[in-house]
Design a protein around this motif. Sequence first.
Motif, PDB file in Angstrom:
ATOM      1  N   ASN A 140      40.353  44.743  37.316  1.00  0.00           N
ATOM      2  CA  ASN A 140      39.409  43.633  37.472  1.00  0.00           C
ATOM      3  C   ASN A 140      38.854  43.465  38.574  1.00  0.00           C
ATOM      4  N   ALA A 171      38.596  41.284  41.122  1.00  0.00           N
ATOM      5  CA  ALA A 171      39.493  40.848  42.319  1.00  0.00           C
ATOM      6  C   ALA A 171      40.054  42.263  42.928  1.00  0.00           C
ATOM      7  N   ASP A 172      40.521  43.239  41.761  1.00  0.00           N
ATOM      8  CA  ASP A 172      41.347  44.249  42.196  1.00  0.00           C
ATOM      9  C   ASP A 172      39.989  45.358  43.036  1.00  0.00           C
ATOM     10  N   TYR A 206      37.646  44.494  44.865  1.00  0.00           N
ATOM     11  CA  TYR A 206      37.454  43.947  46.010  1.00  0.00           C
ATOM     12  C   TYR A 206      38.616  44.149  47.306  1.00  0.00           C
ATOM     13  N   GLU A 207      39.672  43.991  46.490  1.00  0.00           N
ATOM     14  CA  GLU A 207      41.191  44.372  47.250  1.00  0.00           C
ATOM     15  C   GLU A 207      41.103  46.031  47.679  1.00  0.00           C
ATOM     16  N   ARG A 254      33.099  29.705  42.812  1.00  0.00           N
ATOM     17  CA  ARG A 254      33.076  31.463  42.533  1.00  0.00           C
ATOM     18  C   ARG A 254      32.609  32.041  43.706  1.00  0.00           C
ATOM     19  N   ASN A 280      35.025  31.902  46.644  1.00  0.00           N
ATOM     20  CA  ASN A 280      36.071  32.605  46.309  1.00  0.00           C
ATOM     21  C   ASN A 280      35.766  34.025  46.476  1.00  0.00           C
ATOM     22  N   LYS A 281      34.649  34.405  46.120  1.00  0.00           N
ATOM     23  CA  LYS A 281      34.220  35.778  46.429  1.00  0.00           C
ATOM     24  C   LYS A 281      34.012  35.852  47.847  1.00  0.00           C
ATOM     25  N   GLN A 309      37.079  37.117  49.520  1.00  0.00           N
ATOM     26  CA  GLN A 309      37.590  38.204  49.159  1.00  0.00           C
ATOM     27  C   GLN A 309      36.650  39.340  49.786  1.00  0.00           C
TER      28      GLN A 309
END
Length: 324
Positions: free
Chosen positions: A137, A139-140, A142-143, A172, A175-176, A179
């Motif tokens: 997804n 978040a993955d 971004y990491e 949102r 939160n982004k 990240q």
Amino acid sequence: MNDKLSARLLAGDSGMVFYSLTPPKITTEPERVSAIAFNQVERLKNLDIDGLILYDIQDESLRTEKERTFSFIPTIAPDQYGKSYLDELSIPKIIYKSIANLNKADFSAWLQRNQDLEYAVFVGASSHQQVAATNFNLADAYELRQEEHPRLMLGGVTIPERHHKKGDEHLRIFNKMSQGCRFFVSQCVYNLHDTKNLLSDYYYHSRETGNKLAPIIFTLAPCGSLKTLQFMEWLGIEVPKWLYNDLKHAKDILQSSLDTCTHIAEEILEYAQAKQIPVGFNIESVSIKKEEIDAAQELLTNVLALTKSTTKTGKTASSAVIPA
């Protein structure tokens, strides 16, 4: 990296203006692609813009049950198009990258192939089915970018209409930011009410929490026909009923939408300046028709004049600066 643009983004400057393009369809003959790119370079090379956004178009049929107005045909990858066909343009390029249908290995390989990219906006899958199928997804993504390409300045997508439905779009955004996102580009804006609501919650949440504000680049696009208007709605762009009716029955729908977009830019700038919220604009044409592309150029001229005028009368406060 283009130090001027990155510095402005990190400083939370207002008044940045971008132009965006969708690469040609993959079915386009190579000679035709070269001709299209040449015309785009000629049109853009002398424009006073801060950067060029290149979209990554994906099939979003799973997002909605509505029939798509125009059939979907994949386009040339934006990173490839920018490098192979638009290299003569010296302006910074912001590359959209959809993670739909990509797993971790696929996305890692893309990052490794594009270590020379300076700016990117990652776009999440349009349905839960796609995420379930890939087990990967946003978040993955971004990491993984932090691990494998930390120099890549990252932007995020924001959708004001989503704020009307869920009321948490400002959360949102923050939160982004946590990240790694340092700026945001909106979906095309036609609903000024939803846009101001988002900016208001974004601003007051920042005041309450002490979180810094990142620049939000609002996308504007003229509409030259009822079919284009219907396609924009299929994309999820919220056009208020009263405005839809006015555009539908206008003697000149293109001029009417051009005036509307210019007015929206004026309203956003006025509202944001009063609260020192860093905002900018991205101009696009959702159609490949010459008259709509020409109208987008005219809109760009209008918005550039507006932002220059606003910059002379007021600047975003230093409190909007976000850490590198």
